[in-house]
Design a protein around this motif. Structure first.
Motif, PDB file in Angstrom:
ATOM      1  N   LYS A 244      69.486  88.992   9.898  1.00 14.17           N
ATOM      2  CA  LYS A 244      68.578  89.607   8.948  1.00 14.17           C
ATOM      3  C   LYS A 244      67.159  89.486   9.475  1.00 14.17           C
ATOM      4  CE  LYS A 244      68.416  85.770   5.659  1.00 14.17           C
ATOM      5  NZ  LYS A 244      68.498  85.492   4.230  1.00 14.17           N
ATOM      6  N   ILE A 245      66.302  90.319   8.940  1.00 12.01           N
ATOM      7  CA  ILE A 245      64.910  90.321   9.371  1.00 12.01           C
ATOM      8  C   ILE A 245      64.116  89.413   8.443  1.00 12.01           C
ATOM      9  CG2 ILE A 245      62.849  91.742   9.682  1.00 12.01           C
ATOM     10  CD1 ILE A 245      64.733  94.053  10.374  1.00 12.01           C
ATOM     11  N   ARG A 246      63.327  88.559   9.047  1.00 12.97           N
ATOM     12  CA  ARG A 246      62.498  87.606   8.314  1.00 12.97           C
ATOM     13  C   ARG A 246      61.047  88.012   8.502  1.00 12.97           C
ATOM     14  NH1 ARG A 246      60.215  82.610  10.259  1.00 12.97           N
ATOM     15  NH2 ARG A 246      59.651  81.330   8.485  1.00 12.97           N
ATOM     16  N   PHE A 247      60.248  87.903   7.455  1.00  9.97           N
ATOM     17  CA  PHE A 247      58.822  88.207   7.541  1.00  9.97           C
ATOM     18  C   PHE A 247      58.028  86.998   7.101  1.00  9.97           C
ATOM     19  CE2 PHE A 247      54.803  89.812   5.744  1.00  9.97           C
ATOM     20  CZ  PHE A 247      54.302  90.432   6.869  1.00  9.97           C
ATOM     21  N   LYS A 248      57.138  86.542   7.975  1.00  9.62           N
ATOM     22  CA  LYS A 248      56.263  85.424   7.636  1.00  9.62           C
ATOM     23  C   LYS A 248      54.849  85.976   7.516  1.00  9.62           C
ATOM     24  CE  LYS A 248      54.648  80.918   9.021  1.00  9.62           C
ATOM     25  NZ  LYS A 248      54.561  79.928  10.075  1.00  9.62           N
ATOM     26  N   VAL A 249      54.258  85.831   6.347  1.00 10.16           N
ATOM     27  CA  VAL A 249      52.924  86.362   6.064  1.00 10.16           C
ATOM     28  C   VAL A 249      51.872  85.575   6.832  1.00 10.16           C
ATOM     29  CG1 VAL A 249      51.254  86.835   4.239  1.00 10.16           C
ATOM     30  CG2 VAL A 249      53.673  87.053   3.769  1.00 10.16           C
ATOM     31  N   ALA A 250      50.895  86.282   7.399  1.00 12.28           N
ATOM     32  CA  ALA A 250      49.790  85.639   8.102  1.00 12.28           C
ATOM     33  C   ALA A 250      48.959  84.821   7.107  1.00 12.28           C
ATOM     34  CB  ALA A 250      48.911  86.690   8.772  1.00 12.28           C
ATOM     35  N   SER A 251      48.473  83.670   7.552  1.00 13.97           N
ATOM     36  CA  SER A 251      47.721  82.793   6.657  1.00 13.97           C
ATOM     37  C   SER A 251      46.435  83.455   6.179  1.00 13.97           C
ATOM     38  CB  SER A 251      47.411  81.462   7.348  1.00 13.97           C
ATOM     39  OG  SER A 251      46.691  81.690   8.543  1.00 13.97           O
TER      40      SER A 251
END
Length: 114
Positions: free
Chosen positions: A101-108
């Motif tokens: 699955k695709i994971r998205f980590k938001v920029a700080s």
């Protein structure tokens, strides 16, 4: 003192900000319009540029690479383990196979401004 029953006035959209329709989703055509407005490209060239970026992101993810989008976040592909689930309605136990699955980590920087 009682509060006024008058509804709060809506703030006008900032210049260059995307306009929101009835939903909170921005369509690809709206992104193309924004790119064309912010650059010296016409709509056809902006459409080709947006399509090239999106296809590059998809190709990188399909190749198992992470994609960093400065100021937005990072997209990456992660493995999921096989697990047991329950089928809704029948309560039958089923095995959900391993996958990706695709994971998205938001920029700080973005997270701090939301």
């Amino acid at each position: 003192m009682a509060k006024s029953s008058k509804p709060a006035a809506k703030k006008p959209a900032a210049k260059g900000a995307p306009t929101r329709s009835a939903s909170n989703k921005i369509a690809k055509t709206q992104i193309i319009d924004i790119v064309a407005d912010k650059t010296s490209l016409n709509k056809k060239q902006a459409g080709e540029a947006v399509a090239a970026v999106l296809s590059s992101v998809v190709a990188a993810l399909q190749g198992g690479q992470s994609v960093g989008l400065p100021g937005l976040g990072t997209l990456s592909v992660t493995q999921t383990a096989a697990r047991t689930g329950v089928r809704p309605g029948t309560n039958q136990k089923i095995t959900i196979p391993a996958g990706k699955k695709i994971r998205f980590k938001v920029a700080s920087t973005l997270k701090g401004t939301l």
